[in-house]
Design a protein around this motif. Structure first.
Motif, PDB file in Angstrom:
ATOM      1  N   PHE A   6     -32.485  19.870  -6.048  1.00 57.45           N
ATOM      2  CA  PHE A   6     -32.430  20.663  -7.469  1.00 57.45           C
ATOM      3  C   PHE A   6     -32.397  19.707  -8.487  1.00 57.45           C
ATOM      4  N   VAL A   7     -33.431  20.087  -9.563  1.00 53.68           N
ATOM      5  CA  VAL A   7     -33.992  18.958 -10.222  1.00 53.68           C
ATOM      6  C   VAL A   7     -33.862  19.264 -11.717  1.00 53.68           C
ATOM      7  N   ASP A   8     -33.458  18.378 -12.540  1.00 52.10           N
ATOM      8  CA  ASP A   8     -33.444  18.561 -13.941  1.00 52.10           C
ATOM      9  C   ASP A   8     -33.772  17.357 -14.798  1.00 52.10           C
ATOM     10  N   GLU A   9     -33.799  17.147 -16.155  1.00 54.79           N
ATOM     11  CA  GLU A   9     -34.507  16.367 -16.870  1.00 54.79           C
ATOM     12  C   GLU A   9     -33.561  15.812 -18.030  1.00 54.79           C
ATOM     13  N   SER A  10     -33.977  14.805 -18.489  1.00 55.68           N
ATOM     14  CA  SER A  10     -33.330  14.093 -19.762  1.00 55.68           C
ATOM     15  C   SER A  10     -34.350  13.194 -20.133  1.00 55.68           C
ATOM     16  N   GLY A  42     -16.325  33.376 -19.509  1.00 52.87           N
ATOM     17  CA  GLY A  42     -17.645  33.930 -20.545  1.00 52.87           C
ATOM     18  C   GLY A  42     -18.638  32.615 -20.239  1.00 52.87           C
ATOM     19  N   GLN A  43     -18.483  31.675 -19.811  1.00 53.35           N
ATOM     20  CA  GLN A  43     -19.487  30.665 -19.841  1.00 53.35           C
ATOM     21  C   GLN A  43     -20.385  30.731 -18.574  1.00 53.35           C
ATOM     22  N   ARG A  44     -21.535  30.690 -18.733  1.00 58.50           N
ATOM     23  CA  ARG A  44     -22.671  31.026 -17.908  1.00 58.50           C
ATOM     24  C   ARG A  44     -23.269  29.694 -16.937  1.00 58.50           C
ATOM     25  N   GLU A  45     -23.198  28.792 -17.728  1.00 58.28           N
ATOM     26  CA  GLU A  45     -23.628  27.380 -17.064  1.00 58.28           C
ATOM     27  C   GLU A  45     -22.762  26.160 -17.583  1.00 58.28           C
ATOM     28  N   LEU A  46     -22.834  25.226 -16.727  1.00 56.72           N
ATOM     29  CA  LEU A  46     -22.571  23.843 -17.334  1.00 56.72           C
ATOM     30  C   LEU A  46     -23.669  23.279 -17.946  1.00 56.72           C
ATOM     31  N   HIS A  47     -23.641  22.790 -18.904  1.00 51.41           N
ATOM     32  CA  HIS A  47     -24.739  21.888 -19.492  1.00 51.41           C
ATOM     33  C   HIS A  47     -24.053  20.746 -20.293  1.00 51.41           C
ATOM     34  N   PHE A  48     -24.168  19.614 -19.552  1.00 47.88           N
ATOM     35  CA  PHE A  48     -23.542  18.510 -19.760  1.00 47.88           C
ATOM     36  C   PHE A  48     -23.501  18.055 -21.297  1.00 47.88           C
ATOM     37  N   TYR A  49     -24.896  18.133 -21.901  1.00 45.44           N
ATOM     38  CA  TYR A  49     -25.094  17.868 -23.336  1.00 45.44           C
ATOM     39  C   TYR A  49     -24.104  18.558 -24.187  1.00 45.44           C
ATOM     40  N   LEU A 133     -42.908  22.167   2.384  1.00 46.97           N
ATOM     41  CA  LEU A 133     -41.724  22.413   1.557  1.00 46.97           C
ATOM     42  C   LEU A 133     -42.369  23.290   0.325  1.00 46.97           C
ATOM     43  N   VAL A 134     -41.330  24.138   0.138  1.00 49.92           N
ATOM     44  CA  VAL A 134     -41.233  25.245  -0.990  1.00 49.92           C
ATOM     45  C   VAL A 134     -40.661  24.891  -2.316  1.00 49.92           C
ATOM     46  N   TYR A 135     -41.229  25.266  -3.290  1.00 46.33           N
ATOM     47  CA  TYR A 135     -40.869  24.816  -4.475  1.00 46.33           C
ATOM     48  C   TYR A 135     -40.607  26.286  -5.470  1.00 46.33           C
ATOM     49  N   GLU A 136     -40.008  26.156  -6.356  1.00 42.66           N
ATOM     50  CA  GLU A 136     -39.737  27.053  -7.479  1.00 42.66           C
ATOM     51  C   GLU A 136     -38.903  26.731  -8.754  1.00 42.66           C
ATOM     52  N   HIS A 137     -39.057  27.457  -9.801  1.00 39.93           N
ATOM     53  CA  HIS A 137     -38.328  27.290 -11.097  1.00 39.93           C
ATOM     54  C   HIS A 137     -37.358  28.302 -10.989  1.00 39.93           C
ATOM     55  N   MET A 138     -36.199  27.847 -11.627  1.00 37.21           N
ATOM     56  CA  MET A 138     -34.952  28.762 -11.874  1.00 37.21           C
ATOM     57  C   MET A 138     -34.583  28.467 -12.984  1.00 37.21           C
ATOM     58  N   ASN A 139     -34.216  29.451 -13.954  1.00 30.02           N
ATOM     59  CA  ASN A 139     -33.175  29.298 -15.035  1.00 30.02           C
ATOM     60  C   ASN A 139     -31.889  28.598 -14.577  1.00 30.02           C
ATOM     61  N   SER A 140     -31.160  27.552 -15.344  1.00 31.18           N
ATOM     62  CA  SER A 140     -30.015  26.838 -14.872  1.00 31.18           C
ATOM     63  C   SER A 140     -29.033  27.776 -14.880  1.00 31.18           C
ATOM     64  N   THR A 141     -28.979  28.992 -15.488  1.00 32.62           N
ATOM     65  CA  THR A 141     -27.600  29.858 -15.162  1.00 32.62           C
ATOM     66  C   THR A 141     -27.971  30.556 -13.821  1.00 32.62           C
ATOM     67  N   ALA A 149     -27.804  18.047 -10.964  1.00 32.96           N
ATOM     68  CA  ALA A 149     -29.029  17.030 -11.552  1.00 32.96           C
ATOM     69  C   ALA A 149     -28.841  17.041 -13.142  1.00 32.96           C
ATOM     70  N   ASP A 150     -28.444  17.945 -13.502  1.00 26.98           N
ATOM     71  CA  ASP A 150     -28.155  17.718 -15.104  1.00 26.98           C
ATOM     72  C   ASP A 150     -27.171  16.578 -15.403  1.00 26.98           C
ATOM     73  N   ILE A 151     -25.988  16.593 -14.701  1.00 29.38           N
ATOM     74  CA  ILE A 151     -24.613  15.878 -14.882  1.00 29.38           C
ATOM     75  C   ILE A 151     -25.389  14.402 -14.677  1.00 29.38           C
ATOM     76  N   ALA A 152     -26.011  14.251 -13.462  1.00 30.81           N
ATOM     77  CA  ALA A 152     -26.366  13.216 -12.948  1.00 30.81           C
ATOM     78  C   ALA A 152     -27.270  12.352 -13.960  1.00 30.81           C
ATOM     79  N   VAL A 153     -28.408  13.093 -14.526  1.00 32.02           N
ATOM     80  CA  VAL A 153     -29.438  12.492 -15.243  1.00 32.02           C
ATOM     81  C   VAL A 153     -28.868  12.290 -16.620  1.00 32.02           C
ATOM     82  N   TRP A 154     -27.863  12.849 -17.017  1.00 27.52           N
ATOM     83  CA  TRP A 154     -27.009  12.609 -18.515  1.00 27.52           C
ATOM     84  C   TRP A 154     -26.528  11.554 -18.525  1.00 27.52           C
ATOM     85  N   CYS A 155     -25.657  11.378 -17.639  1.00 27.71           N
ATOM     86  CA  CYS A 155     -24.930  10.036 -17.412  1.00 27.71           C
ATOM     87  C   CYS A 155     -25.716   9.020 -17.246  1.00 27.71           C
TER      88      CYS A 155
END
Length: 179
Positions: A6-10, A42-49, A133-141, A149-155
């Motif tokens: 599961f991949v995210d960027e910063s 009411g929160q839909r996702e954890l976004h570390f920023y 290997l299968v791959y796809e894009h998904m919204n973080s929600t 991945a968001d937490i790891a890359v932010w830190c």
């Protein structure tokens, strides 16, 4: 062993980072439930920023104990952010083939997702041992596992105390433009 990534960027200053949380199939459902359990009503996702520092520390403390490792890839943006991303993604794809990964999920960037698909496809053509290997894009929600991945890359990108606290969550770090 088959794994999912599961991949995210910063981006920090002139460095682009891509993080891939590597997760075993048997852990997928439990980790999703644990992550969803961290949401406020009411929160839909954890976004570390967007989280406050005290909340970040609490979230990181829990996630670092999950036993998940995120691979980090970094590249200079001096030739452009998109070039840096695609270099990181090419290397990640090859590493996932070496790991025997089954599925790659990337946080969607909407219209730019096609660039990722082209890069992954080119990388897989060079690897006949890709094992489908299968791959796809998904919204973080849509999938809480992207939040790891968001937490790891932010830190990692923040460095200092954040990187120290996230050390149990950080696996191999590959800097593509180091000598």
């Amino acid at each position: 062993m088959t794994v999912h990534a599961f991949v995210d960027e910063s981006r920090r200053q002139d460095t682009y980072y891509l993080a891939a949380a590597i997760i075993r199939p048997r852990d997928l459902a439990q980790l999703r439930a644990r992550l969803r359990g961290m949401l406020f009503p009411g929160q839909r996702e954890l976004h570390f920023y967007r989280e406050k520092p005290t909340r970040r520390r609490a979230i990181l403390s829990q996630v670092a104990g999950f036993g998940v490792a995120a691979r980090i890839y970094g590249a200079s943006c001096r030739r452009g952010e998109e070039i840096a991303r695609q270099e990181c993604l090419t290397r990640l794809t090859g590493d996932l083939v070496d790991l025997g990964a089954h599925r790659l999920v990337l946080d969607s960037r909407e219209v730019r997702d096609e660039l990722d698909r082209s890069t992954i496809s080119r990388a897989l053509v060079k690897r006949p041992d890709s094992g489908g290997l299968v791959y796809e894009h998904m919204n973080s929600t849509s999938d809480p596992l992207l939040w790891i991945a968001d937490i790891a890359v932010w830190c990692h990108g923040a460095g200092g105390d954040w990187a120290r606290r996230a050390a149990p969550l950080i696996g191999p770090v590959t800097r593509l433009d180091w000598p």
